[in-house]
Scaffold this motif. Structure first.
Motif, PDB file in Angstrom:
ATOM      1  N   ARG A   5       2.998  19.508   5.896  1.00 37.62           N
ATOM      2  CA  ARG A   5       2.764  18.440   6.862  1.00 37.62           C
ATOM      3  C   ARG A   5       1.621  18.832   7.794  1.00 37.62           C
ATOM      4  NH1 ARG A   5       7.413  15.634  10.289  1.00 37.62           N
ATOM      5  NH2 ARG A   5       6.806  13.700   9.309  1.00 37.62           N
ATOM      6  N   GLY A   6       0.718  17.854   8.011  1.00 35.67           N
ATOM      7  CA  GLY A   6      -0.406  18.080   8.907  1.00 35.67           C
ATOM      8  C   GLY A   6      -1.652  18.609   8.232  1.00 35.67           C
ATOM      9  N   GLU A   7      -1.553  18.996   6.969  1.00 36.69           N
ATOM     10  CA  GLU A   7      -2.748  19.436   6.259  1.00 36.69           C
ATOM     11  C   GLU A   7      -3.581  18.226   5.836  1.00 36.69           C
ATOM     12  OE1 GLU A   7      -1.215  23.614   4.283  1.00 36.69           O
ATOM     13  OE2 GLU A   7      -1.308  21.832   3.001  1.00 36.69           O
ATOM     14  N   ILE A   8      -4.876  18.430   5.791  1.00 33.17           N
ATOM     15  CA  ILE A   8      -5.808  17.399   5.329  1.00 33.17           C
ATOM     16  C   ILE A   8      -6.303  17.827   3.954  1.00 33.17           C
ATOM     17  CG2 ILE A   8      -7.989  16.207   5.770  1.00 33.17           C
ATOM     18  CD1 ILE A   8      -7.509  16.885   8.792  1.00 33.17           C
ATOM     19  N   TRP A   9      -6.079  16.954   2.961  1.00 35.22           N
ATOM     20  CA  TRP A   9      -6.442  17.242   1.579  1.00 35.22           C
ATOM     21  C   TRP A   9      -7.390  16.177   1.058  1.00 35.22           C
ATOM     22  CZ3 TRP A   9      -4.654  20.845  -2.184  1.00 35.22           C
ATOM     23  CH2 TRP A   9      -3.785  21.837  -1.674  1.00 35.22           C
ATOM     24  N   LEU A  10      -8.248  16.565   0.130  1.00 36.53           N
ATOM     25  CA  LEU A  10      -9.047  15.613  -0.630  1.00 36.53           C
ATOM     26  C   LEU A  10      -8.190  15.160  -1.800  1.00 36.53           C
ATOM     27  CD1 LEU A  10     -11.929  14.414  -0.696  1.00 36.53           C
ATOM     28  CD2 LEU A  10     -12.497  16.199  -2.362  1.00 36.53           C
ATOM     29  N   VAL A  11      -8.043  13.838  -1.953  1.00 36.36           N
ATOM     30  CA  VAL A  11      -7.218  13.291  -3.045  1.00 36.36           C
ATOM     31  C   VAL A  11      -7.956  12.144  -3.732  1.00 36.36           C
ATOM     32  CG1 VAL A  11      -5.057  13.872  -1.861  1.00 36.36           C
ATOM     33  CG2 VAL A  11      -5.963  11.575  -1.688  1.00 36.36           C
ATOM     34  N   ASN A  12      -7.503  11.819  -4.929  1.00 33.17           N
ATOM     35  CA  ASN A  12      -8.052  10.688  -5.666  1.00 33.17           C
ATOM     36  C   ASN A  12      -7.070   9.523  -5.547  1.00 33.17           C
ATOM     37  OD1 ASN A  12      -9.147   8.857  -7.423  1.00 33.17           O
ATOM     38  ND2 ASN A  12      -9.203  10.239  -9.180  1.00 33.17           N
ATOM     39  N   LEU A  13      -7.445   8.502  -4.765  1.00 31.89           N
ATOM     40  CA  LEU A  13      -6.573   7.339  -4.564  1.00 31.89           C
ATOM     41  C   LEU A  13      -6.851   6.214  -5.566  1.00 31.89           C
ATOM     42  CD1 LEU A  13      -6.442   7.140  -0.669  1.00 31.89           C
ATOM     43  CD2 LEU A  13      -4.758   8.127  -2.231  1.00 31.89           C
ATOM     44  N   ASN A  14      -7.739   6.431  -6.519  1.00 36.90           N
ATOM     45  CA  ASN A  14      -7.995   5.419  -7.552  1.00 36.90           C
ATOM     46  C   ASN A  14      -7.001   5.570  -8.683  1.00 36.90           C
ATOM     47  OD1 ASN A  14     -10.207   4.226  -6.307  1.00 36.90           O
ATOM     48  ND2 ASN A  14     -11.556   5.825  -7.045  1.00 36.90           N
ATOM     49  N   PRO A  15      -6.630   4.522  -9.360  1.00 35.51           N
ATOM     50  CA  PRO A  15      -7.037   3.140  -9.081  1.00 35.51           C
ATOM     51  C   PRO A  15      -6.174   2.534  -7.975  1.00 35.51           C
ATOM     52  CG  PRO A  15      -5.622   3.155 -10.999  1.00 35.51           C
ATOM     53  CD  PRO A  15      -5.798   4.606 -10.565  1.00 35.51           C
ATOM     54  N   ILE A  16      -6.723   1.545  -7.283  1.00 39.82           N
ATOM     55  CA  ILE A  16      -5.947   0.800  -6.294  1.00 39.82           C
ATOM     56  C   ILE A  16      -5.437  -0.475  -6.940  1.00 39.82           C
ATOM     57  CG2 ILE A  16      -7.111   1.759  -4.279  1.00 39.82           C
ATOM     58  CD1 ILE A  16      -8.755  -0.814  -4.114  1.00 39.82           C
ATOM     59  N   LYS A  18      -4.463  -3.404  -5.000  1.00 37.68           N
ATOM     60  CA  LYS A  18      -4.793  -4.580  -4.193  1.00 37.68           C
ATOM     61  C   LYS A  18      -6.071  -4.299  -3.407  1.00 37.68           C
ATOM     62  CE  LYS A  18      -0.812  -6.699  -4.953  1.00 37.68           C
ATOM     63  NZ  LYS A  18      -0.656  -7.914  -5.651  1.00 37.68           N
ATOM     64  N   SER A  19      -6.814  -5.331  -3.079  1.00 38.87           N
ATOM     65  CA  SER A  19      -8.095  -5.145  -2.397  1.00 38.87           C
ATOM     66  C   SER A  19      -7.945  -4.629  -0.966  1.00 38.87           C
ATOM     67  CB  SER A  19      -8.881  -6.453  -2.386  1.00 38.87           C
ATOM     68  OG  SER A  19      -8.174  -7.444  -1.674  1.00 38.87           O
ATOM     69  N   ASN A  20      -6.766  -4.745  -0.371  1.00 36.57           N
ATOM     70  CA  ASN A  20      -6.592  -4.262   1.002  1.00 36.57           C
ATOM     71  C   ASN A  20      -6.064  -2.834   1.055  1.00 36.57           C
ATOM     72  OD1 ASN A  20      -4.089  -4.976   0.057  1.00 36.57           O
ATOM     73  ND2 ASN A  20      -3.387  -5.926   1.938  1.00 36.57           N
ATOM     74  N   GLU A  21      -5.952  -2.156  -0.096  1.00 36.36           N
ATOM     75  CA  GLU A  21      -5.550  -0.758  -0.131  1.00 36.36           C
ATOM     76  C   GLU A  21      -6.782   0.137  -0.115  1.00 36.36           C
ATOM     77  OE1 GLU A  21      -1.512  -1.183  -2.833  1.00 36.36           O
ATOM     78  OE2 GLU A  21      -3.362  -0.542  -3.783  1.00 36.36           O
ATOM     79  N   MET A  22      -6.646   1.296   0.498  1.00 47.22           N
ATOM     80  CA  MET A  22      -7.749   2.259   0.516  1.00 47.22           C
ATOM     81  C   MET A  22      -7.755   3.027  -0.795  1.00 47.22           C
ATOM     82  SD  MET A  22      -7.508   3.567   4.451  1.00 47.22           S
ATOM     83  CE  MET A  22      -9.043   4.487   4.428  1.00 47.22           C
ATOM     84  N   GLY A  23      -8.920   3.098  -1.421  1.00 54.72           N
ATOM     85  CA  GLY A  23      -9.062   3.799  -2.688  1.00 54.72           C
ATOM     86  C   GLY A  23     -10.098   4.895  -2.598  1.00 54.72           C
ATOM     87  N   LYS A  24     -10.612   5.294  -3.712  1.00 60.55           N
ATOM     88  CA  LYS A  24     -11.620   6.314  -3.995  1.00 60.55           C
ATOM     89  C   LYS A  24     -11.127   7.713  -3.651  1.00 60.55           C
ATOM     90  CE  LYS A  24     -14.662   5.857   0.042  1.00 60.55           C
ATOM     91  NZ  LYS A  24     -15.984   5.490   0.478  1.00 60.55           N
ATOM     92  N   VAL A  25     -11.972   8.692  -3.874  1.00 61.11           N
ATOM     93  CA  VAL A  25     -11.655  10.073  -3.514  1.00 61.11           C
ATOM     94  C   VAL A  25     -11.949  10.221  -2.029  1.00 61.11           C
ATOM     95  CG1 VAL A  25     -12.241  12.495  -3.883  1.00 61.11           C
ATOM     96  CG2 VAL A  25     -12.153  10.920  -5.837  1.00 61.11           C
ATOM     97  N   ARG A  26     -10.921  10.589  -1.257  1.00 62.57           N
ATOM     98  CA  ARG A  26     -11.078  10.664   0.198  1.00 62.57           C
ATOM     99  C   ARG A  26     -10.067  11.638   0.784  1.00 62.57           C
ATOM    100  NH1 ARG A  26     -11.334   6.266   3.184  1.00 62.57           N
ATOM    101  NH2 ARG A  26     -11.774   4.807   1.525  1.00 62.57           N
TER     102      ARG A  26
END
Length: 113
Positions: A5-16, A18-26
């Motif tokens: 908890r509290g760590e910041i990680w790079l993740v792949n959120l694709n595919p999304i 719905k258009s109101n969801e946040m995607g891509k690698v972030r």
């Protein structure tokens, strides 16, 4: 892979889905408690970060400054909380301070109460 908890990680959120969801690698903040994180649970609750900053957006966003491998000022987008499969994690970037974790929990409580 062990996340906390509290760590910041790079993740792949694709595919999304719905258009109101946040995607891509972030970057995302791990919000799930460490009891689940340590028990090989197959998904993890996260909150995405955005570099498209919006001023004075609390409680739906929380601003954090660059640190460690997080290179840009970012907003934690509290309203985009979701669970992701653990296979989506790429690498650890940084960590929130204990004070920031407490504030994030307070903001979350504020938007769901």
């Amino acid at each position: 892979m062990m996340v906390c908890r509290g760590e910041i990680w790079l993740v792949n959120l694709n595919p999304i889905k719905k258009s109101n969801e946040m995607g891509k690698v972030r970057p995302v903040v791990v919000f799930q408690n460490n009891e689940l994180n340590k028990n090989d649970y197959p998904t993890t609750i996260i909150i995405p970060l955005s570099t498209s900053l919006i001023e004075d957006a609390q409680p739906i966003r929380m601003r954090i400054q660059p640190r460690e491998k997080l290179e840009k000022e970012s907003d934690i987008v509290v309203t985009q909380i979701r669970a992701i499969d653990n296979a989506r994690f790429i690498k650890k970037l940084a960590s929130l301070t204990p004070k920031e974790i407490r504030l994030l929990k307070e903001l979350f409580d504020e938007i769901v109460s």
